[in-house]
Scaffold this motif. Structure first.
Motif, short mmCIF file in Angstrom:
data_model
loop_
_atom_site.label_atom_id
_atom_site.label_comp_id
_atom_site.label_asym_id
_atom_site.label_seq_id
_atom_site.Cartn_x
_atom_site.Cartn_y
_atom_site.Cartn_z
N LEU A 192 6.77 50.82 -41.45
CA LEU A 192 7.74 50.05 -40.67
C LEU A 192 7.49 50.23 -39.19
N ILE A 197 6.90 47.02 -36.83
CA ILE A 197 7.83 46.73 -35.75
C ILE A 197 7.19 46.99 -34.40
N THR A 248 5.42 45.66 -34.94
CA THR A 248 5.67 45.43 -35.63
C THR A 248 6.14 46.15 -35.09
N LYS A 264 20.23 46.34 -35.58
CA LYS A 264 19.21 45.54 -36.24
C LYS A 264 18.13 46.43 -36.85
N PHE A 265 17.71 47.42 -36.10
CA PHE A 265 16.69 48.36 -36.58
C PHE A 265 17.17 49.07 -37.84
N THR A 325 17.28 46.85 -40.83
CA THR A 325 15.94 46.59 -41.36
C THR A 325 15.47 47.75 -42.24
N SER A 346 17.70 47.96 -45.55
CA SER A 346 17.46 46.87 -46.48
C SER A 346 16.18 47.08 -47.28
N ARG A 347 15.25 47.85 -46.71
CA ARG A 347 13.98 48.09 -47.38
C ARG A 347 14.00 49.37 -48.21
N PHE A 391 9.78 41.14 -33.27
CA PHE A 391 10.89 42.10 -33.33
C PHE A 391 11.27 42.58 -31.94
#
Length: 339
Positions: free
Chosen positions: A9, A13, A17, A197-198, A201, A204-205, A254
């Motif tokens: 990630l 990000i 990314t 937001k971070f 993310t 959610s993963r 991002f």
């Protein structure tokens, strides 16, 4: 596996990314999905109105800073960046190219190439250019070189970012004064929406995290902030060094979508500058029309593109590939860290 996922990630990000010619916004193609990975469809995010490249460039002409987000390695994104750079130059030749894809400690290598002191392969080696430089970023740098435009290596030094991500923000205190001086005065300035937001993310993963995982996540986020704050400060330094120039900044989406990341920090540091954000949106294979309404907050302008192919279907092969990709070299240690 969780630590590996965080590393993946961080790459997506942190390092985060067009077709051969932009299609005009005629009725025949305005609501049709891009046919190739080179194509994109442009739209005004606030109205959903389809735009031609020329119309987009006219709307961008008065912005002090134009930020073009990308999915790294996507052909449509890189082609569109080149097209926007060229179209804006025709309207306003005083232009500076700022790039996430080069780190500030490699600025001398960038300048040496632009001034004709090194060849391209030497430049790629000396600047530690990304592996996809020739396929993705060469047109941007060559346009700047051919027209005598400055190119700003905007990102934070990779070794410093990596060590912050591994050991935490205190790593900066261990750096020599000369290295600290290159970084922003407030290297971890933040905005609540970006952190939300971070975290969203991540969860959610990977779902809920234990204490060790939370610490790694926080360090990864601090490394992300270091990148964004450095890019914001480098852009503002470029504006000061080149008064009256328009800054065109390329970055992983991002860092810019929803006016967060680098964009939010630019506004915090210089509230009076005007910033326009151009963001990519993947056009789902099963969608008949561009999904503009639900994505209108991603930027001032949107470009719709095909999704990239799925990298892995076999989870075991993916795990092995990621392990190899993120394997830490035996001599890769941070200051004060045992090998």
């Amino acid at each position: 596996m969780k630590s590996l996922s965080i590393a993946v990630l961080a790459l997506l990000i942190g390092n985060l990314t067009g077709c051969a010619a932009m299609l005009s916004p005629s009725k025949e193609n305005a609501d049709t999905r891009p046919e190739t990975l080179y194509e994109s469809r442009l739209a005004d995010a606030s109205t959903g109105k389809v735009l031609s490249l020329e119309a987009l460039s006219q709307k961008l002409a008065r912005a002090d800073v134009v930020v073009i987000g990308e999915y790294h390695g996507h052909q449509a994104a890189h082609l569109l960046q080149s097209q926007i750079q060229t179209a804006l130059y025709r309207q306003h030749p005083q232009q500076v190219l700022s790039m996430e894809q080069f780190n500030l400690d490699k600025q001398a290598a960038v300048d040496a190439y632009l001034s004709g002191k090194t060849g391209e392969t030497e430049f790629i080696e000396d600047s530690n250019a990304w592996p996809n430089y020739r396929a993705s970023y060469r047109p941007l740098v060559e346009f700047a070189r051919q027209h005598g435009l400055p190119v700003i290596a905007a990102n934070a030094p990779a070794t410093i970012v990596r060590c912050v991500g591994r050991t935490g923000p205190e790593h900066l205190n261990k750096l020599p004064t000369s290295e600290q001086a290159q970084l922003p005065d407030t290297p971890f300035m933040d905005t609540p929406a970006y952190r939300e937001k971070f975290d969203a993310t991540i969860t959610s993963r990977h779902g809920a995290a234990d204490d060790a995982m939370l610490e790694r996540m926080n360090n990864t986020y601090q490394a992300q902030l270091l990148r964004d704050n450095t890019m914001a400060s480098r852009i503002l330094a470029a504006r000061e060094a080149h008064p009256g120039h328009q800054i065109v900044h390329t970055t992983g989406t991002f860092h810019s979508e929803e006016h967060l990341g680098t964009v939010a920090l630019l506004k915090q540091r210089a509230p009076n500058i005007s910033i326009a954000v151009v963001s990519p949106v993947v056009w789902p294979a099963d969608a008949e029309t561009a999904p503009s309404h639900e994505n209108q907050n991603k930027g001032d302008f949107l470009y719709f593109i095909q999704p990239l192919p799925t990298e892995f279907l076999d989870e075991d092969r993916e795990h092995k590939a990621m392990s190899a990709r993120f394997k830490r070299p035996s001599d890769d240690t941070c200051l004060g860290e045992s090998s």
